[in-house]
Design a protein around this motif. Structure first.
Motif, PDB file in Angstrom:
ATOM      1  N   ARG A   1     -23.111 -32.657  22.250  1.00 32.75           N
ATOM      2  CA  ARG A   1     -23.046 -31.759  23.390  1.00 32.75           C
ATOM      3  C   ARG A   1     -23.902 -32.361  24.505  1.00 32.75           C
ATOM      4  NH1 ARG A   1     -19.812 -30.486  20.382  1.00 32.75           N
ATOM      5  NH2 ARG A   1     -19.201 -28.400  19.634  1.00 32.75           N
TER       6      ARG A   1
ATOM      7  N   VAL B   1     -26.282 -31.506  27.765  1.00 34.45           N
ATOM      8  CA  VAL B   1     -27.034 -30.541  28.568  1.00 34.45           C
ATOM      9  C   VAL B   1     -27.071 -31.070  29.997  1.00 34.45           C
ATOM     10  CG1 VAL B   1     -29.223 -29.316  28.843  1.00 34.45           C
ATOM     11  CG2 VAL B   1     -28.388 -29.879  26.552  1.00 34.45           C
TER      12      VAL B   1
ATOM     13  N   PHE C   1     -31.406 -26.583  35.104  1.00 33.77           N
ATOM     14  CA  PHE C   1     -30.371 -26.481  34.086  1.00 33.77           C
ATOM     15  C   PHE C   1     -29.125 -25.841  34.672  1.00 33.77           C
ATOM     16  CE2 PHE C   1     -28.277 -23.699  30.965  1.00 33.77           C
ATOM     17  CZ  PHE C   1     -27.800 -24.667  30.091  1.00 33.77           C
TER      18      PHE C   1
ATOM     19  N   LYS D   1     -25.442 -26.156  32.786  1.00 35.30           N
ATOM     20  CA  LYS D   1     -24.683 -25.656  31.642  1.00 35.30           C
ATOM     21  C   LYS D   1     -24.635 -26.713  30.540  1.00 35.30           C
ATOM     22  CE  LYS D   1     -20.781 -24.966  33.717  1.00 35.30           C
ATOM     23  NZ  LYS D   1     -19.357 -24.657  33.964  1.00 35.30           N
ATOM     24  N   VAL D   2     -24.107 -26.297  29.383  1.00 36.53           N
ATOM     25  CA  VAL D   2     -23.893 -27.202  28.246  1.00 36.53           C
ATOM     26  C   VAL D   2     -22.403 -27.511  28.165  1.00 36.53           C
ATOM     27  CG1 VAL D   2     -24.063 -27.498  25.751  1.00 36.53           C
ATOM     28  CG2 VAL D   2     -25.864 -26.274  26.996  1.00 36.53           C
TER      29      VAL D   2
ATOM     30  N   PRO E   1     -28.319 -26.396  21.995  1.00 33.57           N
ATOM     31  CA  PRO E   1     -28.784 -27.599  22.711  1.00 33.57           C
ATOM     32  C   PRO E   1     -29.691 -27.289  23.890  1.00 33.57           C
ATOM     33  CG  PRO E   1     -26.434 -27.726  22.231  1.00 33.57           C
ATOM     34  CD  PRO E   1     -26.867 -26.330  21.910  1.00 33.57           C
ATOM     35  N   GLN E   2     -29.455 -26.167  24.575  1.00 40.03           N
ATOM     36  CA  GLN E   2     -30.279 -25.829  25.733  1.00 40.03           C
ATOM     37  C   GLN E   2     -31.740 -25.648  25.330  1.00 40.03           C
ATOM     38  OE1 GLN E   2     -29.046 -22.272  27.771  1.00 40.03           O
ATOM     39  NE2 GLN E   2     -30.907 -22.172  29.007  1.00 40.03           N
TER      40      GLN E   2
END
Length: 246
Positions: free
Chosen positions: A28, A30, A37, A39-40, A93-94
């Motif tokens: 994934r 990031v 931030f 999105k993923v 993942p975030q």
């Protein structure tokens, strides 16, 4: 001007190459836009805006982490060396990128301290006999603490509990003493059961005098076996009873 055309073409190619990213099924991305931030994304083809968006790849596969050997002092003051293996994976993942720096190293350090802390609360016998319960306790503690990092600890396995030579000899002596104690207890129980059976047999024989005489003759028959040097002088039981009465 002809010199700048190849340079401009090369810059355009590099920009196009930086725009397109391909993420595998277990990856994934990031995405950060101007440092914030966004999105993923993933898996598949990802298109980025050069110099505006940046991507950090995260692997979602289960990681097998070997915990280095730890010196642990048990609750009964026994020094042992223990190592374990931890199975974990990133589920968010975030959080794994934003909430912790180098989530692998952070999980490794946390696993080492948790291993020492949990095992230090148990005695040596519990470490050797209740390993499954200890694995469950360590796994639940790690999982609760790494949840804020977006990490799921699936399993923890203690591989080795190493003792020094003196402790191994002490445990062998303890096991030998325990076996001797059990043998004595079993022998004592056998003697008690035999005495109870003899008491019951004596009560049955005492109810009929002829039964005692038959038992007496049977004993004489067993004594007078082949190649026996035993001399037996039979004495009537009635005579002994009369003698005891007088």
């Amino acid at each position: 001007m002809n010199i700048f055309y190849p340079i401009i073409l090369a810059v355009v190619v590099l920009l196009l190459a930086s725009m397109f990213k391909i993420l595998r099924e277990y990856e994934r991305g990031v995405i950060f836009m101007l440092g914030r931030f966004w999105k993923v994304k993933g898996p598949g083809l990802i298109i980025l805006i050069p110099f505006v968006q940046q991507i950090v790849r995260v692997d979602l596969r289960t990681v097998v982490m070997d915990v280095p050997t730890q010196d642990v002092i048990s609750l009964d003051n026994v020094s042992v060396e223990v190592n374990a293996v931890v199975y974990f994976r990133v589920i968010d993942p975030q959080k794994a990128i934003i909430n912790v720096e180098h989530y692998y190293d952070a999980t490794s350090q946390l696993a080492q301290t948790t291993l020492r802390s949990v095992l230090g609360q148990h005695e040596l016998d519990e470490m050797l006999a209740s390993r499954e319960q200890l694995n469950t306790d360590i796994q639940s503690i790690l999982d609760s603490q790494t949840d804020a990092w977006g990490i799921k600890v699936a399993n923890v396995e203690i591989k080795h509990v190493d003792l020094n030579e003196s402790m191994i000899r002490a445990i062998a002596q303890q096991a030998e003493a325990e076996r001797a104690r059990r043998a004595k207890v079993i022998h004592a129980r056998g003697e008690m059961e035999a005495s109870q059976k003899l008491l019951e047999a004596a009560k049955v024989l005492s109810q009929q005098e002829e039964a005692i005489q038959l038992r007496y003759l049977q004993t004489l028959s067993s004594l007078a076996g082949e190649n026996s040097n035993t001399i037996v002088f039979p004495l009537p039981i009635d005579f002994m009873k009369n003698f005891m009465k007088k």
